[in-house]
Design a protein around this motif. Structure first.
Motif: not given
Length: 364
Positions: A84-88, A358-364
């Motif tokens: 989703a484009g997040k660094s983890v 886990i990541a509000p505002g991001i759609k899978k």
């Protein structure tokens, strides 16, 4: 004695032989419940304060001892965030690892330490997740701060941190095995609970793992909602993603050994789920060897296992990735062909809802 205690923990024996020990363990379970309840009360009332990390923190944990599929769910969650484009960054305790101080297991591009140093599960996570650094440390807050300073992640995923309340988390996710969602009714050391089942109230979501068509979803949901009526419940299953030789990353197709007689080796807490997965792939199991969770193998044990696999008529020995990580480093004996079955957890429905957690505002 160990077998007797395990029979009590898993509620397998209720006879005159176990009665005195049950009485003693029940007393200590009451003391343990008192201590953990006070500790949770102090955190809930913010008398004891959790420490903040300057990024979003997601905890994947459980309420009972033994395997509930935490590590595959941790890997799945980290992978979804990265896609989703997040660094983890993944933080783990490093159970049974030799390192006492926080160490970087993977910088996201390569694995830097052995499973002996960091523990088998963090090593599996590090080897499986490209582009996701992995750090272990018994002090999860110190490990998280080290990870943040070095990698500056958007999100930290804590593996097995439900009870590690010293670090603040934005979301608590509890994993429960569909075979035995709530274990037995008692707390340690009489039963399997690490803390009261009412601690489900702290969770934003529950992930039921290793789901099959045989499980009664309505019954499982009733069990969970008895303790938290509003918690979000997600359902996941384990899928096989390939076979490979131990020590190799090159996967082969799952159909390559279909129809062959195999031996199954497992040092995981719930080997039944492993056997079910093998049988669902069309493999015929003629020999099973179950070892304790996280067991480190000796040369003599592996010699015995390989020879007895052949004696049972097996053409191939298939193991879990956790078994592979616990072989002696210099073991290269080839009495029988060996393969590692790699698996992944997947959410079977409502993936977008899980992403909202886990990541509000991001759609899978």
């Amino acid at each position: 004695m160990r077998k007797l205690i395990e029979d009590i923990l898993y509620d397998r024996r209720k006879d005159a032989v176990t009665l005195p020990l049950r009485f003693v363990l029940r007393f200590f379970a009451s003391v343990y419940n008192y201590v953990t309840s006070i500790r949770n009360f102090l955190y809930n009332k913010r008398i004891l304060k959790a420490k903040d990390v300057p990024c979003r923190v997601i905890s994947i944990g459980n309420l009972i001892v033994g395997g509930t599929g935490k590590t595959p769910v941790t890997m799945m969650t980290a992978k979804m965030l990265k896609e989703a484009g997040k660094s983890v960054v993944v933080i783990s305790r490093g159970y049974k690892g030799q390192s006492k101080d926080p160490i970087v297991v993977s910088d996201g591009s390569s694995v830097l330490v052995s499973s002996i140093e960091c523990g088998d599960e963090p090593h599996i996570i590090a080897s499986s997740l490209q582009g996701v650094p992995v750090v272990v440390g018994r002090d999860r807050f110190a490990a998280a701060m080290m990870a943040y300073k070095r990698f500056k992640p958007d999100v930290i995923v804590l593996d097995d941190a439900m009870q590690h309340r010293r670090i603040y988390r934005n979301v608590d996710i509890i994993t429960m095995d569909a075979d035995n969602p709530l274990g037995t009714e008692y707390l340690l050391p009489h039963g399997l609970f690490r803390e009261s089942p009412y601690s489900i109230r702290r969770a934003k979501a529950v992930v039921i793992t290793r789901l099959t068509d045989e499980h009664n979803r309505e019954r499982i949901e009733r069990m969970v909602r008895y303790y938290n009526r509003n918690v979000l419940i997600f359902w996941s299953t384990n899928v096989a993603v390939g076979l490979r030789e131990p020590g190799s990353s090159d996967k082969t197709g799952l159909d390559a050994v279909k129809g062959k007689k195999i031996a199954a080796l497992s040092n995981i807490a719930n080997p039944l789920s492993f056997y079910r997965l093998l049988e669902s792939l069309g493999y015929t199991i003629v020999f099973k060897q179950v070892m304790p969770d996280h067991h480190r193998y000796t040369f003599a044990e592996l010699d015995y296992i390989e020879k007895n696999s052949l004696k049972a008529g097996a053409e191939l020995l298939i193991m879990t990735a956790k078994d592979e990580r616990n072989f002696p480093a210099d073991y290269n004996v080839k009495i029988i062909e060996k393969r590692v079955l790699d698996i992944e957890a997947v959410i079977v429905e409502e993936i977008e809802e899980y992403m909202k957690i886990i990541a509000p505002g991001i759609k899978k």
